[in-house]
Design an enzyme around this catalytic site. Structure first.
Site, PDB file in Angstrom:
ATOM      1  N   LYS A  84      37.119 -41.604 -27.843  1.00 26.99           N
ATOM      2  CA  LYS A  84      37.991 -42.781 -28.677  1.00 26.99           C
ATOM      3  C   LYS A  84      37.428 -44.340 -28.509  1.00 26.99           C
ATOM      4  O   LYS A  84      38.018 -44.675 -26.858  1.00 26.99           O
ATOM      5  CB  LYS A  84      39.151 -42.264 -28.918  1.00 26.99           C
ATOM      6  CG  LYS A  84      39.708 -42.890 -29.658  1.00 26.99           C
ATOM      7  CD  LYS A  84      41.227 -41.295 -29.862  1.00 26.99           C
ATOM      8  CE  LYS A  84      42.507 -42.572 -31.027  1.00 26.99           C
ATOM      9  NZ  LYS A  84      43.128 -41.907 -30.910  1.00 26.99           N
TER      10      LYS A  84
HETATM   11  O1  G3P Z   1      46.443 -41.465 -31.550  1.00 25.48           O
HETATM   12  C1  G3P Z   1      47.367 -42.696 -32.167  1.00 25.48           C
HETATM   13  C2  G3P Z   1      48.161 -42.734 -33.019  1.00 25.48           C
HETATM   14  O2  G3P Z   1      48.492 -42.487 -34.074  1.00 25.48           O
HETATM   15  C3  G3P Z   1      49.362 -43.680 -32.717  1.00 25.48           C
HETATM   16  O3  G3P Z   1      50.916 -43.356 -33.682  1.00 25.48           O
HETATM   17  O4  G3P Z   1      52.803 -43.553 -33.560  1.00 25.48           O
HETATM   18  O5  G3P Z   1      51.874 -44.327 -31.677  1.00 25.48           O
HETATM   19  O6  G3P Z   1      51.931 -45.551 -33.888  1.00 25.48           O
HETATM   20  P1  G3P Z   1      51.972 -44.164 -33.205  1.00 25.48           P
END
Ligand code: G3P
Length: 224
Positions: A84
């Protein structure tokens, strides 16, 4: 549509993998920190053994040389590692290099259709638009998914899958599916919510009660 689980928590990954409905895992530095796991490399190796599908492991560096070195190292941990990288010029350069040598790459922190075009041109296996974080600032995460899907569908040479990230609710998952996105990565709580409906619980309670009343059994030699 594929479901990835967006967590670095081994207990949750094992529990959800047992449903047979998890196609992959995404982690990020924040999720790794939250898991409290002391060794990121061991953590990724362990996740890769639990889930055979793509497991996203994010680089820590932001400069090209070190990011590439980290990406090459992560890629060797297991066949199902997807490296990633952030959607930056350095990240896309690393993406191109790794993709050309056959490594899966997930380009993360995508917030615009223009960025998604660049990720596809760099040969990304996945692009991760963050829908929840766009909603949080008053923009439409799902409009971005619609735009990216429309653009990618117009160019058959773009092989990048839209991996809907920053998912906050089952509604996000359903909307992403309606738009034809290839993958949704969901926190464990959202995956569990997908199973739930009050009428399912109510209906099942009724069936269980009526089955008990009729006193029949299906398996010979076993209690009903
Ligand atoms: O994996 C990255 C993403 O899904 C992060 O989500 O909830 O931290 O905005 P969030």
């Amino acid at each position: 549509m594929k479901f990835f689980v967006d967590t670095a928590d081994i207990t949750d990954i094992k529990d959800l993998a047992a449903t047979g409905l998890v196609d992959g895992v995404t982690t990020n530095p924040s999720l790794v920190a939250k898991s409290g796991h002391a060794n990121f490399i061991d953590l990724i190796k362990e996740i890769c053994k639990i889930v055979p599908g793509p497991v996203s492991a994010e680089v820590g560096a932001t400069e090209y040389e070190q990011m590439l070195e980290e990406g090459l190292y992560l890629a060797k941990l297991a066949k199902n590692v997807a490296v990633k990288v952030p959607l930056t010029p350095a990240g896309l350069k690393v993406c191109k290099h790794l993709s050309e040598q056959g490594t899966m790459v997930n380009v993360t922190l995508c917030f615009s259709a223009a960025q998604a075009i660049l990720a596809a041109k760099a040969g990304a296996t996945f692009v991760s638009p963050f829908v929840g974080r766009l909603d949080d600032i008053g923009e439409s995460g799902m409009q971005l998914i619609a735009d990216i899907c429309q653009i990618y569908n117009s160019y058959p040479n773009f092989k990048t899958e839209v991996l809907v990230a920053s998912v906050r609710s089952p509604q996000h998952v359903v909307q992403a599916a309606l738009l034809g996105a290839g993958v949704a990565t969901c926190p464990p709580s959202v995956i569990r919510q997908l199973f739930a409906h009050p009428l399912t619980d109510k209906g099942l309670a009724q069936f269980v009660a009526d089955w008990a009343k009729c006193g029949q059994k299906i398996l010979p030699g076993k209690a009903a």
